[in-house]
Every structure is written in C-alpha cells, then in structure tokens.
Scaffold this motif. Structure first.
Motif, PDB file in Angstrom:
ATOM      1  N   ALA A  29      48.951  53.520   3.110  1.00  0.00           N
ATOM      2  CA  ALA A  29      48.516  52.723   4.257  1.00  0.00           C
ATOM      3  C   ALA A  29      47.845  53.615   5.285  1.00  0.00           C
ATOM      4  O   ALA A  29      48.272  54.739   5.522  1.00  0.00           O
ATOM      5  N   ARG A  30      46.788  53.074   5.861  1.00  0.00           N
ATOM      6  CA  ARG A  30      46.165  53.697   7.022  1.00  0.00           C
ATOM      7  C   ARG A  30      45.791  52.558   7.957  1.00  0.00           C
ATOM      8  O   ARG A  30      45.215  51.558   7.535  1.00  0.00           O
ATOM      9  N   LYS A  62      40.627  55.114  -3.588  1.00  0.00           N
ATOM     10  CA  LYS A  62      41.849  55.907  -3.694  1.00  0.00           C
ATOM     11  C   LYS A  62      41.675  57.245  -2.978  1.00  0.00           C
ATOM     12  O   LYS A  62      42.529  57.660  -2.203  1.00  0.00           O
ATOM     13  N   ARG A  63      40.562  57.920  -3.237  1.00  0.00           N
ATOM     14  CA  ARG A  63      40.323  59.223  -2.619  1.00  0.00           C
ATOM     15  C   ARG A  63      40.258  59.105  -1.101  1.00  0.00           C
ATOM     16  O   ARG A  63      40.763  59.958  -0.381  1.00  0.00           O
ATOM     17  N   GLU A  69      45.958  61.410   4.678  1.00  0.00           N
ATOM     18  CA  GLU A  69      47.389  61.715   4.774  1.00  0.00           C
ATOM     19  C   GLU A  69      48.186  60.450   5.113  1.00  0.00           C
ATOM     20  O   GLU A  69      48.842  60.374   6.141  1.00  0.00           O
ATOM     21  N   PRO A  70      48.125  59.462   4.233  1.00  0.00           N
ATOM     22  CA  PRO A  70      48.708  58.161   4.535  1.00  0.00           C
ATOM     23  C   PRO A  70      50.228  58.141   4.450  1.00  0.00           C
ATOM     24  O   PRO A  70      50.845  58.942   3.755  1.00  0.00           O
ATOM     25  N   GLN A  71      50.808  57.202   5.176  1.00  0.00           N
ATOM     26  CA  GLN A  71      52.207  56.854   4.958  1.00  0.00           C
ATOM     27  C   GLN A  71      52.263  56.185   3.589  1.00  0.00           C
ATOM     28  O   GLN A  71      51.322  55.480   3.209  1.00  0.00           O
ATOM     29  N   ALA A  92      60.084  56.190   0.882  1.00  0.00           N
ATOM     30  CA  ALA A  92      59.051  56.174   1.918  1.00  0.00           C
ATOM     31  C   ALA A  92      58.858  57.578   2.465  1.00  0.00           C
ATOM     32  O   ALA A  92      59.813  58.357   2.562  1.00  0.00           O
ATOM     33  N   GLY A  93      57.619  57.907   2.810  1.00  0.00           N
ATOM     34  CA  GLY A  93      57.326  59.217   3.375  1.00  0.00           C
ATOM     35  C   GLY A  93      55.839  59.477   3.407  1.00  0.00           C
ATOM     36  O   GLY A  93      55.034  58.550   3.426  1.00  0.00           O
TER      37      GLY A  93
END
Length: 153
Positions: A29-30, A62-63, A69-71, A92-93
């Motif tokens: 997610a972003r 995807k790239r 640096e998504p959650q 999660a991380g």
C-alpha cells in the motif's frame, strides 16, 4: 448442524504453520492505493522473518509499489480437504530489499526454501525481468484457527 470454534493461534502454532506452508498473498500500500499479488516465501521460525523473491519489469506496477517502501500485509492461509479446519496468519510490516552480495549463509538458505512455481509466465522477455530479494520482519503477526464440528444428523 455445524458448530465452528475459532481460536487465536499461539506463536509456536504460527511458526509451525508458516514453516510448512509456502505461498500467500502480499498486499502493498501507498497512500490510498493497494496492490496485491500471490507469492511464495521462505520462513525462519527462529527469527520470525519471511524471505521472498519478487520478479518485475522496470515499468511494472509492482516495481513502482516496491520502490516506495510500502507498508505490507502478508496473508497465508489453508483449509484441510474436508473443510473442517481453516487456518490463517497475517503478518504486517515493511519490506526490506536485500543486496545479494551482502547476504549471510543463513539468508541464502532461506531463499532456497521459497518455492518457485512449476511454470512461469511473463509478458516480457527473460532479460527484461529483474529478480529482487526481500525480507519481512513483521511488526505484527497474528493467526486464527477455525475448526468445524459437523453433526451428521
């Protein structure tokens, strides 16, 4: 009549499940935009770390998500053949990209545990694909187990 019993999985039950399951769905997610894809992974029960190889092309969605640096949330689940046991784990991380030249022997072994599909289909030529190595050390790790007792009356 069926009766379902749902329980939270212990850490040792989660570790055992993740060590014996090879695939899941990861969601990146972003801002307000999600992106989900099926993956295979290796899991180190001693450290609680997931290891995965992700393949993409330079201009892929995807790239672009991975570059931000998504959650992430990784969902791993299964159900037994007769449908009386269902288990799921959510981790999660934040994904950390691993430089292959800086990998330890233990990390190399974990990537060897990540199952590769029996066949791979890509819309690009092989030389256009980039394989990136990641690890996920979850900030949250939860598991649920549901057992269904079927009354055959």
């Amino acid at each position: 009549m069926s009766l379902a019993t749902e329980t939270e999985m212990s850490r040792s039950a989660i570790d055992d499940f993740l060590s014996n399951t090879e695939t899941g769905v990861i969601s990146l997610a972003r801002e307000d935009e999600p992106y989900s894809l099926p993956i295979s992974y290796g899991y180190d029960a001693d450290t609680g770390t997931f290891y995965m190889r992700l393949v993409s092309t330079p201009d892929s969605q995807k790239r672009s998500f991975l570059g931000s640096e998504p959650q992430v949330r990784l969902v791993v689940y299964d159900e037994n053949d007769d449908g009386t046991l269902y288990r799921s784990v959510v981790a999660a991380g934040i994904l950390d990209e691993i430089d292959p030249t800086e990998m330890s022997v233990e990390e190399i072994e974990q990537y060897g545990e990540a199952r590769r599909p029996l066949f791979e289909i890509w819309g690009a030529k092989k030389d256009e694909l980039e394989i990136q190595l990641y690890k996920l050390e979850p900030s949250e790790l939860t598991g649920r187990r549901t057992e269904i007792d079927r009354d055959d009356e």
